[in-house]
Design an enzyme around this catalytic site. Structure first.
Site, PDB file in Angstrom:
ATOM      1  N   ARG A 239      75.725 -75.971  50.598  1.00  0.00           N
ATOM      2  CA  ARG A 239      75.367 -74.600  50.968  1.00  0.00           C
ATOM      3  C   ARG A 239      76.308 -73.582  50.354  1.00  0.00           C
ATOM      4  NH1 ARG A 239      74.133 -77.903  55.066  1.00  0.00           N
ATOM      5  NH2 ARG A 239      71.905 -77.972  55.549  1.00  0.00           N
TER       6      ARG A 239
ATOM      7  N   HIS B  41      69.822 -71.569  44.777  1.00  0.00           N
ATOM      8  CA  HIS B  41      68.537 -70.965  45.122  1.00  0.00           C
ATOM      9  C   HIS B  41      68.448 -70.748  46.625  1.00  0.00           C
ATOM     10  CE1 HIS B  41      67.931 -75.339  45.492  1.00  0.00           C
ATOM     11  NE2 HIS B  41      67.136 -75.035  46.510  1.00  0.00           N
TER      12      HIS B  41
ATOM     13  N   GLU C  66      62.954 -79.849  43.394  1.00  0.00           N
ATOM     14  CA  GLU C  66      61.901 -79.314  44.261  1.00  0.00           C
ATOM     15  C   GLU C  66      60.920 -78.493  43.446  1.00  0.00           C
ATOM     16  OE1 GLU C  66      64.793 -78.410  48.114  1.00  0.00           O
ATOM     17  OE2 GLU C  66      64.378 -76.789  46.719  1.00  0.00           O
TER      18      GLU C  66
ATOM     19  N   HIS D 202      71.457 -78.382  45.012  1.00  0.00           N
ATOM     20  CA  HIS D 202      71.293 -79.819  45.193  1.00  0.00           C
ATOM     21  C   HIS D 202      71.961 -80.536  44.028  1.00  0.00           C
ATOM     22  CE1 HIS D 202      68.567 -78.657  48.297  1.00  0.00           C
ATOM     23  NE2 HIS D 202      67.745 -78.084  47.452  1.00  0.00           N
TER      24      HIS D 202
ATOM     25  N   GLN E 163      71.520 -72.474  48.489  1.00  0.00           N
ATOM     26  CA  GLN E 163      71.906 -73.872  48.348  1.00  0.00           C
ATOM     27  C   GLN E 163      71.830 -74.393  46.919  1.00  0.00           C
ATOM     28  OE1 GLN E 163      68.034 -76.156  49.954  1.00  0.00           O
ATOM     29  NE2 GLN E 163      68.962 -74.807  51.453  1.00  0.00           N
TER      30      GLN E 163
HETATM   31 ZN   LIG Z   1      66.525 -76.414  47.990  1.00  0.00          ZN
END
Ligand SMILES: [Zn+2]
Length: 397
Positions: free
Chosen positions: A282, A263, A135, A100, A98
């Site tokens: 995705r 990632h 993240e 972001h 994925q």
């Molecule tokens: Zn992620």
């Protein structure tokens, strides 16, 4: 408000890729129905809001009653909400590859999909909110993942070794043009493979992983592809280990996942802290919606130096911090011992007991945490003290 410490009752998410045993083994949290316990959510996200353990009140309601006392005026002004979500994540099977979006792309995309009338819950909806989703992962067990594009010469070498003849022209073109534009062109072709060509390329890949690898990088990548192919035999994401850095964190190591960087989490249990967002584009290893054009538009085609992936922690007295390049959240690991330590508070905090037993108190009350338990600390506490034999993970902003 006199109370400022609240032990939490957290939501466990039983996603299909979760481990049935890890959370029970680490934290003694029961799992009588043998569910895949993928994530424990600590925070105020509407899809899994924590409750105050003593009275069952939703954390989001506690915040709404008095945002300034709970979150602090800086956080209310800057974010208007608890700006992070803190999780225990336990993967037994790989999660999708994925990317972001950046904050500006998230704002654009969210508005665009609203104006197109695509429902928030629709399967083809890309942008669930207008926020970015950086993240951090902190490993509690060995934690395998992929993070960022490999150096281009490594990508070329791996595709050459895998002998993917269907992509011969593209591999040679990438070798001749080892630039962001070259990588973008190469990645686009791979992600857009379809029909006979996709079938042929995947069959060449399946043959390659049966053959003997000549380098340790290829050996590691082929082993991962073999593992993925049990779950996703025809998935274009099977090519991802040839393109992305494969990393394994040891317990206590952490890494950051930047916006616009592909990632995937593969296996292991860790703590994850992220901005309060659910925006995911995705790129394979998933039966879910994939929008390749949108994905490519949201991807930065730069290689990540594999030696720079793990964060170098900074050591302070009794705690370890991790440098994070965004202001939505911060993360530290606090070591408790017999001697009581003080910690000042700005925004709201969540303390999760990783191991042992630790007592957290302010001037009014105290809460004792065992491994797997957590406490919410309101900004109004201003300072808290902790003491015991154990480790706390501290999410704050
Ligand atoms: Zn992620």
């Amino acid at each position: 408000m006199s109370h400022a410490l609240y032990k939490l009752d957290n939501v466990i998410q039983n996603y299909i890729w979760g481990s049935q045993t890890a959370i029970t083994e680490l934290f003694g949290i029961g799992n009588p129905d043998h569910q895949p316990q993928a994530e424990i959510w600590m925070g105020a996200h509407p899809n899994g809001c924590s409750k105050i353990a003593s009275n069952g009140m939703l954390l989001s309601d506690l915040i709404a009653q008095d945002p300034v006392s709970v979150l602090g005026d800086y956080t209310v002004e800057r974010f208007g909400e608890l700006p992070y979500l803190f999780k225990v994540l336990s993967a037994d099977k790989p999660l999708s590859v994925q990317v972001h979006p950046s904050r500006s792309k998230a704002i654009q995309g969210y508005q665009k999909e609203n104006s197109q009338g695509i429902e928030l819950a629709a399967g083809n909806r890309n942008y669930k909110d207008a926020n970015h989703k950086p993240e951090l992962v902190y490993a509690l067990t060995f934690y395998k993942a992929m993070n960022g594009f490999r150096p281009i010469n490594d990508i070329v070498a791996l595709f050459n070794q895998a002998n993917i003849e269907t992509l011969r022209g593209e591999i040679d073109a990438l070798q001749d043009r080892p630039s962001a534009a070259g990588l973008r062109a190469f990645f686009s072709v791979v992600m857009n493979l379809s029909g006979e060509q996709k079938k042929q390329a995947l069959s060449e890949l399946h043959q390659a992983i049966e053959s003997k690898a000549k380098t340790s990088k290829a050996r590691e990548a082929f082993a991962l592809i073999a593992e993925f192919s049990h779950e996703y035999a025809d998935d274009i994401g099977l090519f991802s280990p040839l393109m992305l850095n494969v990393v394994e964190l040891e317990p206590g190591e952490a890494m950051f996942l930047h916006a616009e960087t592909p990632h995937a989490y593969v296996k292991g249990t860790g703590l994850e802290i992220m901005a309060n967002s659910d925006n995911v584009l995705r790129a394979g290893l998933t039966p879910k919606h994939m929008d390749v054009a949108e994905l490519i538009d949201n991807t930065k085609f730069v290689s990540v130096d594999p030696t720079q992936i793990k964060l170098t922690p900074y050591q302070m007295e009794n705690k370890i911090g991790y440098p994070i390049p965004v202001d939505d959240f911060a993360f530290e690991v606090l070591k408790a011992d017999i001697e009581e330590k003080a910690q000042y508070v700005r925004g709201a905090e969540i303390l999760f007991c990783v191991e042992g037993q630790v007592t957290v108190r302010d001037n009014h009350e105290s809460v004792t945490l065992k491994a797997g338990e957590s406490v919410f600390v309101c900004s109004s506490a201003k300072v808290y003290h902790y003491q015991g034999v154990g480790t706390l993970a501290r999410a704050f902003n």
